[in-house]
Design a protein around this motif. Structure first.
Motif, short mmCIF file in Angstrom:
data_model
loop_
_atom_site.label_atom_id
_atom_site.label_comp_id
_atom_site.label_asym_id
_atom_site.label_seq_id
_atom_site.Cartn_x
_atom_site.Cartn_y
_atom_site.Cartn_z
N GLY A 30 0.84 -1.19 0.00
CA GLY A 30 0.00 0.00 0.00
C GLY A 30 0.87 1.23 0.00
N ILE A 31 0.35 2.31 -0.56
CA ILE A 31 1.09 3.58 -0.56
C ILE A 31 0.15 4.67 -0.07
N ASP A 32 0.60 5.42 0.91
CA ASP A 32 -0.18 6.53 1.45
C ASP A 32 0.21 7.78 0.67
N ALA A 33 0.71 8.78 1.34
CA ALA A 33 1.09 10.01 0.66
C ALA A 33 2.36 9.82 -0.16
N MET A 34 2.41 10.53 -1.28
CA MET A 34 3.61 10.61 -2.11
C MET A 34 3.90 12.08 -2.34
N GLY A 35 5.16 12.39 -2.59
CA GLY A 35 5.47 13.80 -2.77
C GLY A 35 6.82 14.05 -3.39
N TRP A 36 7.06 15.32 -3.63
CA TRP A 36 8.31 15.81 -4.18
C TRP A 36 8.89 16.86 -3.24
N TYR A 37 10.19 16.76 -3.06
CA TYR A 37 10.96 17.73 -2.30
C TYR A 37 12.14 18.15 -3.17
N ARG A 45 16.64 20.85 2.37
CA ARG A 45 15.61 20.23 1.56
C ARG A 45 14.25 20.83 1.92
N GLU A 46 13.44 21.12 0.90
CA GLU A 46 12.15 21.74 1.15
C GLU A 46 11.04 21.02 0.38
N LEU A 47 9.84 21.16 0.92
CA LEU A 47 8.67 20.57 0.28
C LEU A 47 8.37 21.29 -1.04
N VAL A 48 8.04 20.51 -2.05
CA VAL A 48 7.52 21.06 -3.30
C VAL A 48 6.01 20.82 -3.37
N ALA A 49 5.62 19.54 -3.28
CA ALA A 49 4.21 19.20 -3.36
C ALA A 49 4.00 17.79 -2.84
N THR A 50 2.81 17.55 -2.31
CA THR A 50 2.45 16.21 -1.87
C THR A 50 1.04 15.88 -2.35
N ILE A 51 0.76 14.58 -2.42
CA ILE A 51 -0.57 14.12 -2.81
C ILE A 51 -0.89 12.87 -2.01
N THR A 52 -2.10 12.84 -1.43
CA THR A 52 -2.49 11.68 -0.65
C THR A 52 -3.03 10.58 -1.56
N SER A 53 -3.29 9.43 -0.98
CA SER A 53 -3.84 8.32 -1.76
C SER A 53 -5.23 8.68 -2.30
N GLY A 54 -5.90 9.59 -1.62
CA GLY A 54 -7.22 10.01 -2.06
C GLY A 54 -7.20 11.17 -3.04
N GLY A 55 -6.00 11.69 -3.31
CA GLY A 55 -5.88 12.75 -4.31
C GLY A 55 -5.81 14.16 -3.76
N SER A 56 -5.78 14.34 -2.46
CA SER A 56 -5.65 15.69 -1.90
C SER A 56 -4.22 16.19 -2.11
N ARG A 57 -4.11 17.43 -2.56
CA ARG A 57 -2.82 18.00 -2.94
C ARG A 57 -2.43 19.15 -2.03
N ALA A 60 3.92 23.95 -2.07
CA ALA A 60 4.66 25.07 -1.51
C ALA A 60 4.18 26.35 -2.19
N ASP A 61 4.17 27.44 -1.45
CA ASP A 61 3.69 28.71 -2.01
C ASP A 61 4.50 29.09 -3.25
N SER A 62 5.77 28.76 -3.27
CA SER A 62 6.64 29.17 -4.37
C SER A 62 6.33 28.48 -5.69
N VAL A 63 5.57 27.40 -5.66
CA VAL A 63 5.27 26.67 -6.91
C VAL A 63 3.79 26.66 -7.24
N LYS A 64 2.96 27.20 -6.37
CA LYS A 64 1.51 27.21 -6.63
C LYS A 64 1.21 27.91 -7.95
N GLY A 65 0.35 27.30 -8.74
CA GLY A 65 -0.03 27.87 -10.03
C GLY A 65 0.92 27.52 -11.16
N ASN A 83 5.74 23.88 -14.91
CA ASN A 83 5.62 24.88 -15.97
C ASN A 83 6.18 26.22 -15.50
N SER A 84 6.42 27.09 -16.45
CA SER A 84 6.93 28.44 -16.15
C SER A 84 8.12 28.37 -15.19
N LEU A 85 9.05 27.52 -15.51
CA LEU A 85 10.19 27.31 -14.61
C LEU A 85 11.05 28.55 -14.50
#
Length: 120
Positions: A30-37, A45-57, A60-65, A83-85
């Motif tokens: 089984g896999i619970d949350a997955m993410g990128w740092y 090391r800092e958080l970029v984004a995470t997603i739960t098994s149910g799809g909740s995302r 980080a404020d710096s990458v939103k949008g 995008n827009s790197l």
């Protein structure tokens, strides 16, 4: 044994796009949350984004949008569309996942990282 393997990094010009992938393999029950740092030179090391098994995302404020995280549960794979790197997005990007292993316990795993370099 469980492994996380990232792919998709590289060199891109500012304003460009990249898509990173991370596939989990091994004895996975089984896999619970997955993410990128990410970790830039000389920084923590800092958080970029995470997603739960149910799809909740969560982003980080710096990458939103600009970044979008997604996952394919059938393939045990998580993606991040970037995008827009910007030059400040330059870093080693690491995949992370909370995985249920053979012993019946949840363990946290990290990939080895993939380099993303954004030129100005």
């Amino acid at each position: 044994q469980v492994q996380l393997v990232e792919s998709g990094g590289g060199l891109v010009q500012a304003g460009g796009s990249l898509r990173l992938s991370c596939a989990a393999s091994g004895s996975i029950f089984g896999i619970d949350a997955m993410g990128w740092y990410r970790q830039a030179p000389g920084k923590q090391r800092e958080l970029v984004a995470t997603i739960t098994s149910g799809g909740s995302r969560n982003y980080a404020d710096s990458v939103k949008g600009r970044f979008t995280i997604s996952r394919d549960n059938a393939k045990n794979t998580v993606y991040v569309q970037m995008n827009s790197l910007k030059p400040e997005d330059t870093a080693v990007y690491y995949c992370n996942a909370r995985i249920l292993v053979l012993t019946g316990t949840w363990r946290e795993y990290w990939g080895r990282g993939t380099q993303v370099t954004v030129s100005s």
